[in-house]
Design a protein around this motif. Structure first.
Motif, PDB file in Angstrom:
ATOM      1  N   LEU A 281       5.110   4.211   3.439  1.00  0.00           N
ATOM      2  CA  LEU A 281       4.428   4.886   4.545  1.00  0.00           C
ATOM      3  C   LEU A 281       4.978   6.298   4.586  1.00  0.00           C
ATOM      4  O   LEU A 281       6.193   6.493   4.672  1.00  0.00           O
ATOM      5  CB  LEU A 281       4.741   4.161   5.868  1.00  0.00           C
ATOM      6  N   LEU A 282       4.094   7.272   4.469  1.00  0.00           N
ATOM      7  CA  LEU A 282       4.604   8.626   4.589  1.00  0.00           C
ATOM      8  C   LEU A 282       3.816   9.391   5.629  1.00  0.00           C
ATOM      9  O   LEU A 282       2.630   9.161   5.830  1.00  0.00           O
ATOM     10  CB  LEU A 282       4.628   9.346   3.243  1.00  0.00           C
ATOM     11  N   THR A 283       4.522  10.277   6.310  1.00  0.00           N
ATOM     12  CA  THR A 283       3.833  11.144   7.250  1.00  0.00           C
ATOM     13  C   THR A 283       3.754  12.517   6.612  1.00  0.00           C
ATOM     14  O   THR A 283       4.614  12.893   5.827  1.00  0.00           O
ATOM     15  CB  THR A 283       4.584  11.293   8.587  1.00  0.00           C
ATOM     16  N   THR A 284       2.714  13.208   6.913  1.00  0.00           N
ATOM     17  CA  THR A 284       2.569  14.543   6.348  1.00  0.00           C
ATOM     18  C   THR A 284       1.584  15.364   7.181  1.00  0.00           C
ATOM     19  O   THR A 284       0.709  14.808   7.845  1.00  0.00           O
ATOM     20  CB  THR A 284       2.103  14.476   4.876  1.00  0.00           C
ATOM     21  N   HIS A 285       1.795  16.672   7.162  1.00  0.00           N
ATOM     22  CA  HIS A 285       0.737  17.515   7.714  1.00  0.00           C
ATOM     23  C   HIS A 285       0.050  18.265   6.569  1.00  0.00           C
ATOM     24  O   HIS A 285      -0.776  19.129   6.791  1.00  0.00           O
ATOM     25  CB  HIS A 285       1.248  18.448   8.811  1.00  0.00           C
ATOM     26  N   TYR A 286       0.430  17.887   5.324  1.00  0.00           N
ATOM     27  CA  TYR A 286      -0.259  18.447   4.165  1.00  0.00           C
ATOM     28  C   TYR A 286      -1.390  17.516   3.745  1.00  0.00           C
ATOM     29  O   TYR A 286      -1.151  16.393   3.297  1.00  0.00           O
ATOM     30  CB  TYR A 286       0.694  18.592   2.981  1.00  0.00           C
ATOM     31  N   LEU A 287      -2.603  17.988   3.884  1.00  0.00           N
ATOM     32  CA  LEU A 287      -3.760  17.187   3.510  1.00  0.00           C
ATOM     33  C   LEU A 287      -3.695  16.832   2.036  1.00  0.00           C
ATOM     34  O   LEU A 287      -3.992  15.723   1.627  1.00  0.00           O
ATOM     35  CB  LEU A 287      -5.023  17.984   3.798  1.00  0.00           C
ATOM     36  N   GLU A 288      -3.264  17.782   1.247  1.00  0.00           N
ATOM     37  CA  GLU A 288      -3.195  17.591  -0.193  1.00  0.00           C
ATOM     38  C   GLU A 288      -2.289  16.413  -0.543  1.00  0.00           C
ATOM     39  O   GLU A 288      -2.569  15.633  -1.444  1.00  0.00           O
ATOM     40  CB  GLU A 288      -2.654  18.869  -0.842  1.00  0.00           C
ATOM     41  N   GLU A 289      -1.207  16.297   0.199  1.00  0.00           N
ATOM     42  CA  GLU A 289      -0.230  15.251  -0.087  1.00  0.00           C
ATOM     43  C   GLU A 289      -0.819  13.856   0.163  1.00  0.00           C
ATOM     44  O   GLU A 289      -0.675  12.950  -0.657  1.00  0.00           O
ATOM     45  CB  GLU A 289       0.999  15.461   0.788  1.00  0.00           C
ATOM     46  N   ALA A 290      -1.495  13.709   1.277  1.00  0.00           N
ATOM     47  CA  ALA A 290      -2.112  12.418   1.600  1.00  0.00           C
ATOM     48  C   ALA A 290      -3.185  12.083   0.572  1.00  0.00           C
ATOM     49  O   ALA A 290      -3.296  10.947   0.094  1.00  0.00           O
ATOM     50  CB  ALA A 290      -2.710  12.466   2.998  1.00  0.00           C
ATOM     51  N   GLU A 291      -3.968  13.089   0.209  1.00  0.00           N
ATOM     52  CA  GLU A 291      -5.073  12.887  -0.720  1.00  0.00           C
ATOM     53  C   GLU A 291      -4.557  12.517  -2.108  1.00  0.00           C
ATOM     54  O   GLU A 291      -5.093  11.648  -2.780  1.00  0.00           O
ATOM     55  CB  GLU A 291      -5.895  14.179  -0.782  1.00  0.00           C
ATOM     56  N   GLU A 292      -3.502  13.173  -2.510  1.00  0.00           N
ATOM     57  CA  GLU A 292      -2.943  12.997  -3.850  1.00  0.00           C
ATOM     58  C   GLU A 292      -2.230  11.656  -4.000  1.00  0.00           C
ATOM     59  O   GLU A 292      -2.310  11.006  -5.031  1.00  0.00           O
ATOM     60  CB  GLU A 292      -1.963  14.159  -4.100  1.00  0.00           C
ATOM     61  N   LEU A 293      -1.527  11.264  -2.958  1.00  0.00           N
ATOM     62  CA  LEU A 293      -0.554  10.194  -3.099  1.00  0.00           C
ATOM     63  C   LEU A 293      -1.007   8.843  -2.554  1.00  0.00           C
ATOM     64  O   LEU A 293      -0.573   7.806  -3.041  1.00  0.00           O
ATOM     65  CB  LEU A 293       0.711  10.637  -2.345  1.00  0.00           C
ATOM     66  N   CYS A 294      -1.849   8.839  -1.538  1.00  0.00           N
ATOM     67  CA  CYS A 294      -2.027   7.603  -0.774  1.00  0.00           C
ATOM     68  C   CYS A 294      -3.364   6.927  -1.014  1.00  0.00           C
ATOM     69  O   CYS A 294      -4.331   7.582  -1.371  1.00  0.00           O
ATOM     70  CB  CYS A 294      -1.843   7.906   0.697  1.00  0.00           C
ATOM     71  N   ASP A 295      -3.398   5.595  -0.803  1.00  0.00           N
ATOM     72  CA  ASP A 295      -4.670   4.896  -0.952  1.00  0.00           C
ATOM     73  C   ASP A 295      -5.341   4.670   0.398  1.00  0.00           C
ATOM     74  O   ASP A 295      -6.538   4.479   0.476  1.00  0.00           O
ATOM     75  CB  ASP A 295      -4.523   3.582  -1.739  1.00  0.00           C
ATOM     76  N   ARG A 296      -4.544   4.685   1.452  1.00  0.00           N
ATOM     77  CA  ARG A 296      -5.118   4.597   2.802  1.00  0.00           C
ATOM     78  C   ARG A 296      -4.574   5.729   3.657  1.00  0.00           C
ATOM     79  O   ARG A 296      -3.426   6.129   3.498  1.00  0.00           O
ATOM     80  CB  ARG A 296      -4.764   3.272   3.469  1.00  0.00           C
ATOM     81  N   ILE A 297      -5.413   6.190   4.558  1.00  0.00           N
ATOM     82  CA  ILE A 297      -5.003   7.311   5.402  1.00  0.00           C
ATOM     83  C   ILE A 297      -5.357   7.033   6.861  1.00  0.00           C
ATOM     84  O   ILE A 297      -6.490   6.639   7.166  1.00  0.00           O
ATOM     85  CB  ILE A 297      -5.710   8.615   4.956  1.00  0.00           C
ATOM     86  N   ALA A 298      -4.375   7.199   7.743  1.00  0.00           N
ATOM     87  CA  ALA A 298      -4.664   7.184   9.174  1.00  0.00           C
ATOM     88  C   ALA A 298      -4.391   8.591   9.682  1.00  0.00           C
ATOM     89  O   ALA A 298      -3.453   9.251   9.229  1.00  0.00           O
ATOM     90  CB  ALA A 298      -3.777   6.189   9.899  1.00  0.00           C
TER      91      ALA A 298
ATOM     92  N   SER B  32       0.822  -1.216   0.000  1.00  0.00           N
ATOM     93  CA  SER B  32       0.000   0.000   0.000  1.00  0.00           C
ATOM     94  C   SER B  32       0.851   1.259   0.000  1.00  0.00           C
ATOM     95  O   SER B  32       2.058   1.240   0.190  1.00  0.00           O
ATOM     96  CB  SER B  32      -0.951   0.012   1.208  1.00  0.00           C
ATOM     97  N   MET B  33       0.160   2.333  -0.231  1.00  0.00           N
ATOM     98  CA  MET B  33       0.745   3.667  -0.160  1.00  0.00           C
ATOM     99  C   MET B  33      -0.057   4.324   0.954  1.00  0.00           C
ATOM    100  O   MET B  33      -1.200   4.717   0.756  1.00  0.00           O
ATOM    101  CB  MET B  33       0.507   4.330  -1.512  1.00  0.00           C
ATOM    102  N   PHE B  34       0.544   4.403   2.120  1.00  0.00           N
ATOM    103  CA  PHE B  34      -0.187   4.708   3.344  1.00  0.00           C
ATOM    104  C   PHE B  34       0.248   6.061   3.911  1.00  0.00           C
ATOM    105  O   PHE B  34       1.433   6.323   4.058  1.00  0.00           O
ATOM    106  CB  PHE B  34       0.121   3.614   4.370  1.00  0.00           C
ATOM    107  N   ALA B  35      -0.716   6.899   4.229  1.00  0.00           N
ATOM    108  CA  ALA B  35      -0.379   8.200   4.815  1.00  0.00           C
ATOM    109  C   ALA B  35      -0.718   8.226   6.290  1.00  0.00           C
ATOM    110  O   ALA B  35      -1.783   7.783   6.702  1.00  0.00           O
ATOM    111  CB  ALA B  35      -1.146   9.316   4.112  1.00  0.00           C
ATOM    112  N   LEU B  36       0.212   8.721   7.062  1.00  0.00           N
ATOM    113  CA  LEU B  36      -0.050   9.015   8.463  1.00  0.00           C
ATOM    114  C   LEU B  36      -0.118  10.538   8.530  1.00  0.00           C
ATOM    115  O   LEU B  36       0.890  11.220   8.359  1.00  0.00           O
ATOM    116  CB  LEU B  36       1.100   8.475   9.323  1.00  0.00           C
ATOM    117  N   LEU B  37      -1.336  11.009   8.709  1.00  0.00           N
ATOM    118  CA  LEU B  37      -1.591  12.437   8.595  1.00  0.00           C
ATOM    119  C   LEU B  37      -1.847  13.034   9.970  1.00  0.00           C
ATOM    120  O   LEU B  37      -2.531  12.432  10.789  1.00  0.00           O
ATOM    121  CB  LEU B  37      -2.835  12.593   7.700  1.00  0.00           C
ATOM    122  N   GLY B  38      -1.286  14.190  10.210  1.00  0.00           N
ATOM    123  CA  GLY B  38      -1.545  14.830  11.500  1.00  0.00           C
ATOM    124  C   GLY B  38      -0.790  16.136  11.612  1.00  0.00           C
ATOM    125  O   GLY B  38       0.220  16.318  10.951  1.00  0.00           O
ATOM    126  N   PRO B  39      -1.282  17.016  12.475  1.00  0.00           N
ATOM    127  CA  PRO B  39      -0.618  18.317  12.630  1.00  0.00           C
ATOM    128  C   PRO B  39       0.732  18.178  13.328  1.00  0.00           C
ATOM    129  O   PRO B  39       1.062  17.097  13.836  1.00  0.00           O
ATOM    130  CB  PRO B  39      -1.600  19.105  13.498  1.00  0.00           C
TER     131      PRO B  39
END
Ligand code: ADP
Ligand code: MG
Length: 315
Positions: free
Chosen positions: A199-216, A43-50
């Motif tokens: 697995l990528l971490t980001t605080h950019y919502l756009e990045e998670a939305e653009e790149l990942c198939d799953r988001i936590a 998977s291409m997984f985003a760990l999103l958070g401020p």
């Protein structure tokens, strides 16, 4: 039977906790609280958070750079405690802070890293890796002469020298300009297509939305959401419509009360509705029946910003 064969997950985290001890006047910091996370292989997984949510702490624990204070984690089936050597060999981490020695050259840096991981010379892919991150021409340039984006890409190559099945990028595009951000995304997508779990971490919502198939979503050390991106978007079930009318709105029609009306200007009205329960057509009919003509209509889908605000209750 080996562990790596019987799990569909690249990374499994159970009840993970981390409390940084008090130091001086600073009280202890509970950076992770009872975190459960399972990242599917491939998977291409985003760990999103401020900022301050605990993303780097989690990544550092996986990479053996920080010690957890509770719970357990496996990488490619290997326990990070009992099978530390195998778990470390299964993961490549691009840290948030880029501490590149300015006097190293990219080729040299990758060779050293390969040596560190015990990759035999015959199996090293230094040239191939440099090519993959678009740095062939800079192979023998000093690191200090590389741009920020090039350095980041060099760090991606460095994390891949031992060919780990899992690549972790901690805030890969923080401080990288927009153009390079897209180039970096392309590289990461290509790696994922070739089978690497990302697995990528980001605080950019756009990045998670653009790149990942799953988001936590991590918030104050806790996982507040973890699902397919599309499910997450659908779950919000909210759309916004902005109307410009042909005359001033003296009183918002009562029939619109259910749609959280907001008067943005004398003739501009914003409404919010759940697409599963109403259509924009129905809303427009109500407005027309109240005697208004429509000059302009625009709608907006919920994006991650909305989801984030809703889940963390900070709006
Ligand atoms: P993020 O990467 O999501 O921005 P971090 O994992 O860096 O979050 O930080 C989570 C929390 O832990 C923050 O409150 C931060 O101040 C604290 N923290 C991070 N590293 C340390 C450390 N080495 N010592 C003490 N507190 C830390
Ligand atoms: Mg961080």
């Amino acid at each position: 039977m080996t562990m790596e064969e019987d799990t569909p997950y690249a990374v499994e985290i159970k009840s993970l906790g981390k409390t940084y001890p008090a130091s001086g006047k600073r009280p202890p910091v509970e950076a992770l609280k009872n975190v459960d996370l399972a990242i599917p292989k491939g998977s291409m997984f985003a760990l999103l958070g401020p900022n301050g949510a605990g993303k780097s702490t989690l990544i550092n624990i996986l990479g053996g750079l920080a010690r957890k204070t509770a719970g357990a984690a496996r990488i490619w089936g290997y326990c990070i405690d009992a099978q530390a050597r195998q778990s470390k060999a299964s993961i490549g981490i691009v840290p948030q802070e880029l501490n590149l020695d300015a006097f190293f050259k990219p080729r040299k840096l990758l060779e050293l890293q390969a040596g560190l991981y015990g990759v035999p010379e015959s199996e090293r892919r230094t040239g191939e890796l440099l090519k993959a991150v678009g740095l062939s021409a800079q192979a023998d340039a000093y690191a200090r002469s590389l741009s920020g984006g090039m350095r980041r890409r060099l760090m991606v190559a460095k994390a891949m020298v031992h060919d780990p099945p899992v690549l972790v990028l901690d805030e890969p595009t923080a401080g990288v300009d927009v153009e390079l951000r897209h180039a970096l995304w392309d590289h990461v997508r290509a790696l994922n297509k070739r089978g690497t779990t990302v697995l990528l971490t980001t605080h950019y919502l756009e990045e998670a939305e653009e790149l990942c198939d799953r988001i936590a979503i991590l918030h104050k050390g806790q996982v507040v959401a973890n699902e397919e991106k599309t499910t997450l978007l659908r779950r919000l079930d909210s759309k916004e419509i902005t109307l410009t009318l042909d005359r001033d709105i003296w009183q918002v029609p009562e029939a619109l009360d259910a749609f959280a009306p907001q008067r943005l200007g004398p003739r501009t009205l914003r409404l919010r509705y759940a697409p599963s329960k109403a259509t924009s057509g129905q809303l427009l009919d109500i407005v027309r029946e109240a005697g208004y003509g429509l000059i302009e209509v625009s709608t907006r889908e919920a994006d991650l910003e909305d989801i984030f605000l809703k889940l963390t209750g900070t709006d």
